[in-house]
Design an enzyme around this catalytic site. Sequence first.
Site, PDB file in Angstrom:
ATOM      1  N   ASN A   1      -7.917   3.912 -15.179  1.00  0.00           N
ATOM      2  CA  ASN A   1      -6.808   3.734 -13.927  1.00  0.00           C
ATOM      3  C   ASN A   1      -7.564   3.876 -12.777  1.00  0.00           C
ATOM      4  O   ASN A   1      -8.623   4.435 -12.557  1.00  0.00           O
ATOM      5  CB  ASN A   1      -5.570   4.731 -14.302  1.00  0.00           C
ATOM      6  CG  ASN A   1      -4.403   4.032 -14.563  1.00  0.00           C
ATOM      7  OD1 ASN A   1      -4.064   2.884 -14.429  1.00  0.00           O
ATOM      8  ND2 ASN A   1      -3.501   4.628 -15.552  1.00  0.00           N
TER       9      ASN A   1
ATOM     10  N   ASP B   1      -2.294   6.360 -10.612  1.00  0.00           N
ATOM     11  CA  ASP B   1      -2.108   5.394 -11.495  1.00  0.00           C
ATOM     12  C   ASP B   1      -2.738   4.279 -10.733  1.00  0.00           C
ATOM     13  O   ASP B   1      -3.803   4.357 -10.165  1.00  0.00           O
ATOM     14  CB  ASP B   1      -0.726   4.947 -11.730  1.00  0.00           C
ATOM     15  CG  ASP B   1      -0.463   3.994 -13.065  1.00  0.00           C
ATOM     16  OD1 ASP B   1      -1.390   3.137 -13.238  1.00  0.00           O
ATOM     17  OD2 ASP B   1       0.536   4.438 -13.926  1.00  0.00           O
TER      18      ASP B   1
ATOM     19  N   GLU C   1       2.674  -3.489 -13.417  1.00  0.00           N
ATOM     20  CA  GLU C   1       1.731  -3.093 -13.097  1.00  0.00           C
ATOM     21  C   GLU C   1       1.114  -4.325 -12.328  1.00  0.00           C
ATOM     22  O   GLU C   1       1.549  -5.393 -12.354  1.00  0.00           O
ATOM     23  CB  GLU C   1       0.789  -2.958 -14.390  1.00  0.00           C
ATOM     24  CG  GLU C   1       0.865  -1.330 -14.971  1.00  0.00           C
ATOM     25  CD  GLU C   1       0.210  -0.395 -14.084  1.00  0.00           C
ATOM     26  OE1 GLU C   1      -0.251  -0.628 -13.222  1.00  0.00           O
ATOM     27  OE2 GLU C   1       0.160   0.798 -14.581  1.00  0.00           O
TER      28      GLU C   1
END
Length: 295
Positions: free
Chosen positions: A151, A201, A21
């Site tokens: 998100n 995402d 991430e």
Amino acid sequence: MTIMKPHDIRVVHEGANLVGESPMWHPVEQRLYWVDTRRPALHRLEADGGVRTWVMPNNIGSYVFRRAGGLVAGLKQGFSSIDLETGTVTKILDPEPDLPENRLNDGRCDRRGRYWCGSRDPGDHNPGGSLYRLDGAFRCERMDTGFIVANGMAFSPDDRSLIFGDSRGETMWRYDFDLDSGRISNKRVYLSTAGLPWRIDGATFDAEGYYWCALIGDGAIGRFDPEGRLVQMVRLPVTHPTMCNFGGPELDVLYVTSGTVFLNAAERARQPLAGALFAIHGLGVRGIAEPLFAG
């Protein structure tokens, strides 16, 4: 809609992250950072292609670079500072002491140096997450609530909009954003992923005001116009990209993290690059330099 060809995509690091991430290009160091949220660690790509790693004490969802050096991160334990010289992680505050199973997830810094970060429940159904704003004096305020998995956060280049949403709730929201006051208002749907093969995402804006995000579950990065229409798609060799962000000296390379935790053994064997860090070249657009946290 345009689909980019795979020869524009390069593998930067075959890290096999469980959940990679937050690829972030440091505007001063000119280095790329990212994290693995489930095997908790912060990584930095060095000039020689090697990777330096700082192990985290618990799940790390996002982070911002500090003007004073080092980072501030959103961990399961709450907002924390990270000293890159010593590797010391120091807790600043927990915005949800009454929800010990929640953890901080996606987050970004605005251009006044405030860190915005959303929380999430460990499951995939309870809308127990909230959106927080941490300012340079380490004052924390809850700005919105009711999210399952926070998100897709990104501030528009004109500093007038915040995109933020709920990947499991299948909705991304657009808020009006006042840069001076740090307030959001006029929440409305930017895009819905209900019935689609992918969810949103991690995300970013390009300098032209288009929203780029990882289409997790469908192996692609999407570019959306200001009205929330998908106008461009970049196919990847992995099913689960997790976040994209612009970097490189000219901010014209789109870096993409990915994850392995979503795959069973057979799928993992068919996707040897799952969990890798990718770089997409030749998109013809640039990103925006990451702001620095004021604290």
